[in-house]
Design an enzyme around this catalytic site. Structure first.
Site, PDB file in Angstrom:
ATOM      1  N   ARG A   1      -8.944  12.129  12.430  1.00  0.00           N
ATOM      2  CA  ARG A   1      -7.581  11.857  12.582  1.00  0.00           C
ATOM      3  C   ARG A   1      -6.785  13.071  12.356  1.00  0.00           C
ATOM      4  O   ARG A   1      -7.131  14.211  11.860  1.00  0.00           O
ATOM      5  CB  ARG A   1      -6.860  10.931  11.391  1.00  0.00           C
TER       6      ARG A   1
ATOM      7  N   GLY B   1      -5.087   7.592   5.637  1.00  0.00           N
ATOM      8  CA  GLY B   1      -4.314   8.545   6.130  1.00  0.00           C
ATOM      9  C   GLY B   1      -3.035   9.019   5.461  1.00  0.00           C
ATOM     10  O   GLY B   1      -2.554  10.155   5.090  1.00  0.00           O
TER      11      GLY B   1
ATOM     12  N   ARG C   1       2.672   6.000  -3.298  1.00  0.00           N
ATOM     13  CA  ARG C   1       3.984   7.066  -3.787  1.00  0.00           C
ATOM     14  C   ARG C   1       4.174   6.610  -5.416  1.00  0.00           C
ATOM     15  O   ARG C   1       4.581   7.446  -5.923  1.00  0.00           O
ATOM     16  CB  ARG C   1       5.267   6.315  -2.858  1.00  0.00           C
TER      17      ARG C   1
ATOM     18  N   GLN D   1       4.567   8.986   7.188  1.00  0.00           N
ATOM     19  CA  GLN D   1       3.643   9.892   6.396  1.00  0.00           C
ATOM     20  C   GLN D   1       4.104  11.188   6.740  1.00  0.00           C
ATOM     21  O   GLN D   1       3.965  12.253   5.562  1.00  0.00           O
ATOM     22  CB  GLN D   1       2.267   9.962   7.077  1.00  0.00           C
TER      23      GLN D   1
ATOM     24  N   ASP E   1       1.617  -1.118  11.817  1.00  0.00           N
ATOM     25  CA  ASP E   1       0.240  -1.573  11.320  1.00  0.00           C
ATOM     26  C   ASP E   1       0.029  -3.217  11.674  1.00  0.00           C
ATOM     27  O   ASP E   1      -1.171  -3.499  11.437  1.00  0.00           O
ATOM     28  CB  ASP E   1       0.196  -1.468   9.809  1.00  0.00           C
TER      29      ASP E   1
ATOM     30  N   LYS F   1       0.939  -1.217  -0.078  1.00  0.00           N
ATOM     31  CA  LYS F   1      -0.099   0.114  -0.236  1.00  0.00           C
ATOM     32  C   LYS F   1       0.932   1.255  -0.009  1.00  0.00           C
ATOM     33  O   LYS F   1       0.644   2.072  -0.635  1.00  0.00           O
ATOM     34  CB  LYS F   1      -0.884   0.043   1.021  1.00  0.00           C
ATOM     35  N   SER F   2       1.784   1.372   0.850  1.00  0.00           N
ATOM     36  CA  SER F   2       2.629   2.470   1.024  1.00  0.00           C
ATOM     37  C   SER F   2       3.349   2.685  -0.408  1.00  0.00           C
ATOM     38  O   SER F   2       3.527   3.962  -1.030  1.00  0.00           O
ATOM     39  CB  SER F   2       3.765   2.264   2.056  1.00  0.00           C
TER      40      SER F   2
HETATM   41  C1  S3P Z   1       2.209   4.764   6.218  1.00  0.00           C
HETATM   42  C2  S3P Z   1       2.811   4.883   7.636  1.00  0.00           C
HETATM   43  C3  S3P Z   1       2.128   4.654   8.614  1.00  0.00           C
HETATM   44  C4  S3P Z   1       1.326   3.360   8.577  1.00  0.00           C
HETATM   45  C5  S3P Z   1       0.351   3.823   7.194  1.00  0.00           C
HETATM   46  C6  S3P Z   1       1.413   3.648   5.920  1.00  0.00           C
HETATM   47  C7  S3P Z   1       3.047   5.325   4.734  1.00  0.00           C
HETATM   48  O1  S3P Z   1       1.493   5.741   9.196  1.00  0.00           O
HETATM   49  O2  S3P Z   1       0.450   3.254   9.610  1.00  0.00           O
HETATM   50  O3  S3P Z   1      -0.448   2.516   7.250  1.00  0.00           O
HETATM   51  O4  S3P Z   1       2.712   4.616   3.938  1.00  0.00           O
HETATM   52  O5  S3P Z   1       3.891   6.132   5.106  1.00  0.00           O
HETATM   53  P1  S3P Z   1       2.520   6.683  10.067  1.00  0.00           P
HETATM   54  O6  S3P Z   1       3.394   7.703   9.072  1.00  0.00           O
HETATM   55  O7  S3P Z   1       1.363   7.617  10.556  1.00  0.00           O
HETATM   56  O8  S3P Z   1       3.024   5.900  11.157  1.00  0.00           O
END
Ligand code: S3P
Length: 452
Positions: A133, A105, A37, A180, A331, A32-33
């Protein structure tokens, strides 16, 4: 995801002890991350970026729609195969409507970074979870570039961002270990003359740094004084489109891994799992708990280390999980707590304050859900303490998922090991990160079933 694209009535689901062991080989969806990106940086590059293995979960589809709304060409070619025609750095256009980033988020916060140095006004919102959030963690540092924000009370969404026309570079030390926030600042710095630096006292996932390097930006990473890293991006580079192969998401694989460990007799292989060292804290914990995990065919794909993971069920024992490990498995605590209640002895997970501001308050949600399943559990400060006796946990709870995909999946997995079935009130949130979770797990023999 906009509400009208989601089925309207809740979809309750139950996890119960399967008749036999879980067996088979699966591939879970893309990371997902990295998927978020890839779409964002691809949209900022010059030229055409071909992506394979993109996660087609609702969170990532929100990012795809947002980049499209700002002028990038974003097209689905087939299963996980996408094409992004970038507009070039600084070339995004004002979107004609509010950007709805659904439950994500990452989409909201990282995109605010991009928008902070694009000189137009954008309105951003999300679902009921995302609108609770905290956003100040990004709007505060982004305001230093010269961006302006108008938000709801407490810095919550919906908010409007007006990007800086003449941004100034920033040096920012992360007050919370958040990839994030780091990514938002680095992406704002990308369209800012000069050098922008983020200091992270505790390392967080580094996909943004890797992705920027992959597209030709200069990113320097050096040790920070007193520990951690200093990450500097040189602003206004020529970003050149580059192909991206997204590995399978270790955070999604986590559910199949723990299921394979706690259902007696199981042997499960998950192919092509991304093993970026900033993401593998769960595997380390499970190994300390005695898990049998084999790393097969270790290789590098698309600049990220990957392997096929083979897990075999067996006895687990409780463990002490130190707070400094949290960023590498942030996570994964819901599913680790499930492993913990099947283990023999006490598991103490320390330093989980950040879990309170995830898609739901996961610290409270796990404690309440586990208690409803007859597990001995306590929250002390920011620590979660779970006691197991090595026997199947009682189960039998009805879990409120509270728009939280990982709570939903974790409790379904708990049902596979428990004496009585565990029910969740709504399986729909699972589609944000892991579309196809239920049929995939059922192919291994999980037998997740709808309930009326
Ligand atoms: C993520 C960072 C994490 C994670 C989220 C994905 C990212 O959040 O919990 O599911 O893709 O950068 P935080 O940066 O708030 O820790």
């Amino acid at each position: 995801m906009p509400d009208d694209l989601i089925a309207h009535s809740p979809a309750p689901l139950a996890g119960a002890r399967p008749r036999g062991a879980l067996r088979g080989t699966i591939r879970v969806p893309g990371d997902k991350s990295i998927s978020h990106r890839a779409l964002m940086v691809g949209a900022l590059a010059v030229g055409r970026t071909e992506i394979s293995g993109l996660l087609e979960g609702q969170d990532v589809l929100c990012t795809a729609a947002a980049m499209r709304a700002m002028g990038a060409g974003v097209e689905r070619l087939g299963d996980g195969r996408w094409r992004v025609d970038g507009v070039g750095l600084g070339g995004l256009a004002e979107p004609a409507d509010v950007l709805d980033l659904g439950n994500s988020g990452t989409a909201a916060r990282v995109l605010l970074g991009v928008l902070a140095t694009h000189p137009f006004t954008t309105f951003v919102t999300g679902d009921a979870s995302l609108r609770t959030r905290p956003m100040r963690r990004v709007t505060d540092p982004l305001a230093r570039f010269g961006a302006r924000f108008a938000s709801r009370e407490g810095g919550r969404l919906p908010l409007a961002v007006t990007g800086a026309a003449n941004p100034v570079p920033v040096e920012y030390t992360l007050p919370v270990p958040s990839a994030q926030v780091k990514s938002a600042v680095l992406l704002a710095g990308l369209n800012t003359p000069g050098e922008t630096t983020v200091v992270e006292p505790h390392a967080t996932r580094d996909h943004t740094e890797r992705m920027l390097g992959h597209f030709g930006a200069t990113v320097r990473v050096t040790p920070a004084e007193g520990g951690g890293k200093r990450i500097t991006v040189v602003g206004q580079p020529e970003l050149a489109a580059a192909p991206i192969v997204v590995p399978a998401d270790v955070s999604s694989a986590a559910f199949a891994i723990v299921a394979g460990l706690v259902v007696p007799g199981s042997e499960v292989t998950i192919d092509g799992v991304g093993l970026n060292p900033s993401r593998t804290g769960l595997l380390r914990c499970l190994e300390e708990m005695g898990a049998d995990i084999a790393y097969l065919d270790e290789r590098v794909e698309g600049g990220e280390p990957v392997a096929d993971l083979r897990v075999r069920a067996g006895e687990l024992r409780g463990a002490e999980i130190p707070p400094e490990r949290a960023p590498s498995m942030i996570d994964e605590y819901p599913v680790l707590a499930v492993a913990a209640c099947c283990a023999k002895g006490r598991t103490v997970m320390r330093g989980l304050a950040e879990l309170r501001v995830k898609e739901s308050d996961r610290l409270a949600g796990m404690a309440q859900g586990l208690a409803a399943c007859g597990v001995t559990v306590a929250v002390e400060g920011d620590d979660l303490i779970v006691d197991g006796d090595g026997a199947p946990p009682p189960g039998g709870g009805l879990i409120e998922t509270r728009l939280d995909h990982r709570i939903a999946m974790a409790f379904l997995v708990l049902g596979l090991a428990a004496k009585s079935p565990v029910r969740i009130d709504d399986a729909r949130p699972i589609a944000t990160s892991f579309p196809g979770f239920v049929p995939l797990m059922n192919r291994l023999g999980a037998g997740f079933a709808e309930i009326s």
